[in-house]
Design a protein around this motif. Sequence first.
Motif, PDB file in Angstrom:
ATOM      1  N   PHE A  12       0.625  -1.294  -0.069  1.00 42.60           N
ATOM      2  CA  PHE A  12       0.043  -0.029  -0.031  1.00 42.60           C
ATOM      3  C   PHE A  12       1.005   1.373   0.221  1.00 42.60           C
ATOM      4  O   PHE A  12       2.038   1.247   0.378  1.00 42.60           O
ATOM      5  N   THR A  13       0.212   2.335  -0.562  1.00 42.54           N
ATOM      6  CA  THR A  13       0.946   3.559  -0.734  1.00 42.54           C
ATOM      7  C   THR A  13       1.274   4.019   0.921  1.00 42.54           C
ATOM      8  O   THR A  13       2.350   4.624   1.159  1.00 42.54           O
ATOM      9  N   ASP A  14       0.277   4.121   1.532  1.00 43.30           N
ATOM     10  CA  ASP A  14       0.399   4.249   3.146  1.00 43.30           C
ATOM     11  C   ASP A  14      -0.463   3.777   3.972  1.00 43.30           C
ATOM     12  O   ASP A  14      -1.659   3.295   3.569  1.00 43.30           O
ATOM     13  N   GLN A  15      -0.710   4.014   5.235  1.00 39.74           N
ATOM     14  CA  GLN A  15      -1.677   3.572   6.278  1.00 39.74           C
ATOM     15  C   GLN A  15      -3.008   4.042   6.214  1.00 39.74           C
ATOM     16  O   GLN A  15      -3.824   3.210   6.250  1.00 39.74           O
ATOM     17  N   TRP A  16      -3.263   5.202   5.681  1.00 37.96           N
ATOM     18  CA  TRP A  16      -4.422   5.648   5.370  1.00 37.96           C
ATOM     19  C   TRP A  16      -5.116   4.823   4.339  1.00 37.96           C
ATOM     20  O   TRP A  16      -6.366   4.686   4.394  1.00 37.96           O
ATOM     21  N   ARG A  17      -4.463   4.929   3.138  1.00 39.49           N
ATOM     22  CA  ARG A  17      -5.063   4.112   1.914  1.00 39.49           C
ATOM     23  C   ARG A  17      -5.331   2.620   2.598  1.00 39.49           C
ATOM     24  O   ARG A  17      -6.390   2.178   2.102  1.00 39.49           O
ATOM     25  N   MET A  18      -4.464   2.037   3.276  1.00 36.86           N
ATOM     26  CA  MET A  18      -4.672   0.571   3.627  1.00 36.86           C
ATOM     27  C   MET A  18      -5.883   0.620   4.694  1.00 36.86           C
ATOM     28  O   MET A  18      -6.815  -0.219   4.468  1.00 36.86           O
ATOM     29  N   ARG A  19      -6.088   1.294   5.552  1.00 34.06           N
ATOM     30  CA  ARG A  19      -7.221   1.517   6.585  1.00 34.06           C
ATOM     31  C   ARG A  19      -8.396   1.713   5.690  1.00 34.06           C
ATOM     32  O   ARG A  19      -9.405   1.086   5.836  1.00 34.06           O
ATOM     33  N   THR A  20      -8.463   2.865   4.594  1.00 35.70           N
ATOM     34  CA  THR A  20      -9.778   3.026   4.099  1.00 35.70           C
ATOM     35  C   THR A  20     -10.219   1.876   3.161  1.00 35.70           C
ATOM     36  O   THR A  20     -11.240   1.387   3.403  1.00 35.70           O
ATOM     37  N   ILE A  21      -9.305   0.947   2.572  1.00 32.94           N
ATOM     38  CA  ILE A  21      -9.564  -0.113   2.037  1.00 32.94           C
ATOM     39  C   ILE A  21     -10.063  -1.207   2.858  1.00 32.94           C
ATOM     40  O   ILE A  21     -11.130  -1.765   2.814  1.00 32.94           O
ATOM     41  N   ALA A  22      -9.491  -1.331   4.037  1.00 33.32           N
ATOM     42  CA  ALA A  22      -9.885  -2.454   5.064  1.00 33.32           C
ATOM     43  C   ALA A  22     -11.257  -2.122   5.615  1.00 33.32           C
ATOM     44  O   ALA A  22     -12.201  -2.858   5.659  1.00 33.32           O
ATOM     45  N   ARG A  23     -11.564  -0.591   5.870  1.00 32.90           N
ATOM     46  CA  ARG A  23     -12.896  -0.442   6.468  1.00 32.90           C
ATOM     47  C   ARG A  23     -13.741  -0.634   5.362  1.00 32.90           C
ATOM     48  O   ARG A  23     -15.033  -0.983   5.743  1.00 32.90           O
ATOM     49  N   GLU A  24     -13.760  -0.441   4.138  1.00 32.05           N
ATOM     50  CA  GLU A  24     -14.658  -0.700   2.921  1.00 32.05           C
ATOM     51  C   GLU A  24     -14.843  -1.959   2.538  1.00 32.05           C
ATOM     52  O   GLU A  24     -16.114  -2.540   2.144  1.00 32.05           O
ATOM     53  N   HIS A  25     -13.771  -3.074   2.909  1.00 30.12           N
ATOM     54  CA  HIS A  25     -14.032  -4.418   2.574  1.00 30.12           C
ATOM     55  C   HIS A  25     -13.599  -5.148   3.944  1.00 30.12           C
ATOM     56  O   HIS A  25     -12.512  -5.656   4.300  1.00 30.12           O
ATOM     57  N   PRO A  26     -14.339  -5.040   4.975  1.00 30.99           N
ATOM     58  CA  PRO A  26     -14.092  -5.654   6.095  1.00 30.99           C
ATOM     59  C   PRO A  26     -13.688  -7.412   6.180  1.00 30.99           C
ATOM     60  O   PRO A  26     -12.999  -7.660   7.085  1.00 30.99           O
ATOM     61  N   ASP A  27     -13.866  -7.968   4.927  1.00 24.59           N
ATOM     62  CA  ASP A  27     -13.613  -9.204   5.318  1.00 24.59           C
ATOM     63  C   ASP A  27     -12.138  -9.605   4.613  1.00 24.59           C
ATOM     64  O   ASP A  27     -11.962 -10.709   4.531  1.00 24.59           O
TER      65      ASP A  27
END
Length: 532
Positions: free
Chosen positions: A503-518
């Motif tokens: 991932f480019t950064d933490q924020w990007r990763m967290r956003t993706i993880a939040r949108e796709h919790p599985d």
Amino acid sequence: MTAAGDVLGEARRRRTFAVISHPDAGKSTMTEALALHASAITEAGAVHGKAGRRGVTSDWMELERSRGISITSAALRFDYRGHVFNLVDTPGHADFSEDTYRVLAAVDCAVMLLDAAKGMEPQTLKLFQVCRHRRIPVITFVNKWDRPGREPLELLDQIEEHTGLRPTPITWPIGVAGHFRGVADRLAGKVVLYERAPGGATKALETELTPERAEAELGADWAQASEEIGLLEAIGADHDQKLFEAHETTPVLFGAALPNFGIARLLDVLVDLAPSPAPRAEVSGSARPLEAPFSGLVFKVQANMDPAHRDRIAFVRVCSGRFERGMVLTHGATGRPFATKYAHSVFGQERATIDDAYPGDVVGLVNATALRPGDTLYTGPAAEFPPIPSFAPEHFAVARSRDSGRAKQFRRGIDQLDAEGVIQVLRSDVRGDAAPVLAAVGPMQFEVVQHRLAAEFGTVISLDRLDYTLARRTDAASAETLARQRGCEVFVRGRDQALLAVFTDQWRMRTIAREHPDLTLEPLIADTHADG
Ligand code: GDP
């Protein structure tokens, strides 16, 4: 056949350790001083092949020299007081923490070397965190006491604050840093004065004093040292073997490697307090007894160390049993036999044939094309040790050969460096084989790759940095979802075929993880948080 008792007796005689320190704290000087004291080598400077000290070096040792770093693993072996010491070298630069981690997987103890004037420095702390992760007992040596430095009590505070280990001074300096007169040895109940030996000899002169004479001869310096020692006694900062071995306290010694003050005491402390090899835990949960048939852990693989040989050496730490040169071992990863006709002890540029070895020893196996760091070799019942974890890469770059006619050499070179663990090699169908992504813990790893591909494989490469900064382990199902996201990419890591999402950064990763919790996104060991 060797009796089990021999193996246990030999294991008890072994002290296998590393010196961890920030560059310039005096690691090379200390290594030479230890070896000289133990009379392993006759001439100072034979250990590391530092600039100008020795002639022939391999190609990338030039890079090491020009950058003042040490990447090459060396295991220095010497005898002292009926014991066998194996001093395993750690890389000098923070960018090679993966190597460090592997090296520290091979030792039973670490000597943390501090510069008296600088105290805990960043690289020392980083290396310490690896020790903490593995709960390796740590002995602290405060070096350069012959020069102006900090207050000893202040240093103790700093050690405790940064490492969480309670310092338990074995020796206490008499005379402030810069006016080093000697030490009070709290454990031995002695006072020892140091004097520089005339003519630059390699051993300092030591004189033992009774406390009464110390009081009469050392005046105010003695009074201050006694007062401080009284303070240490009051807070109970005394050595406790169990707490030391449990990685809760650290014995502290004061000295100076250059004039050889306190080096003999450090050797004695290593003999008396440092743990000998213990049965190594296996994946199954039980530990392989020391007297079980031979087993060893590959902790480092290095190719082309010697330009005259152009071979590949695997460094193996003996975990159980007796190693005999010529043995045919089983390579755990492939189940194939591995012949050990060429077995060496290696440090710096020196090699000597090893005929046998015991738990704690380090054997360099030549022609080890199939061996990788973390692999197991054994005879008798299969041994499987927990894998040495890979660090989370934080720097990424696409590698391409500048010369399309050398695609084969490029591939071979990349595979070789991958196998050695010099860098992590990531591939994906999208990017194709001609443009693998190199993933590093520290950017200097890229330089090593570039240098070695050019020097050893005749391939000049271009590196295009990618703006990813973190990686997580993922699975095939998640990979499909991740492939559709921005600021993220999925790769297969060559080393272990693990699927990594970057991932480019933490924020990007967290956003993706939040949108796709599985999604499956497991953290890898992060260099910067090696203790967590
Ligand atoms: P390394 O980078 O940790 O291997 O450090 P070196 O062993 O190369 O030492 C760095 C510098 O500190 C060299 O100039 C050494 O001579 C010097 N040095 C090392 N130990 C001592 C010491 O105990 N006292 C003094 N005065 N200088 C030292």
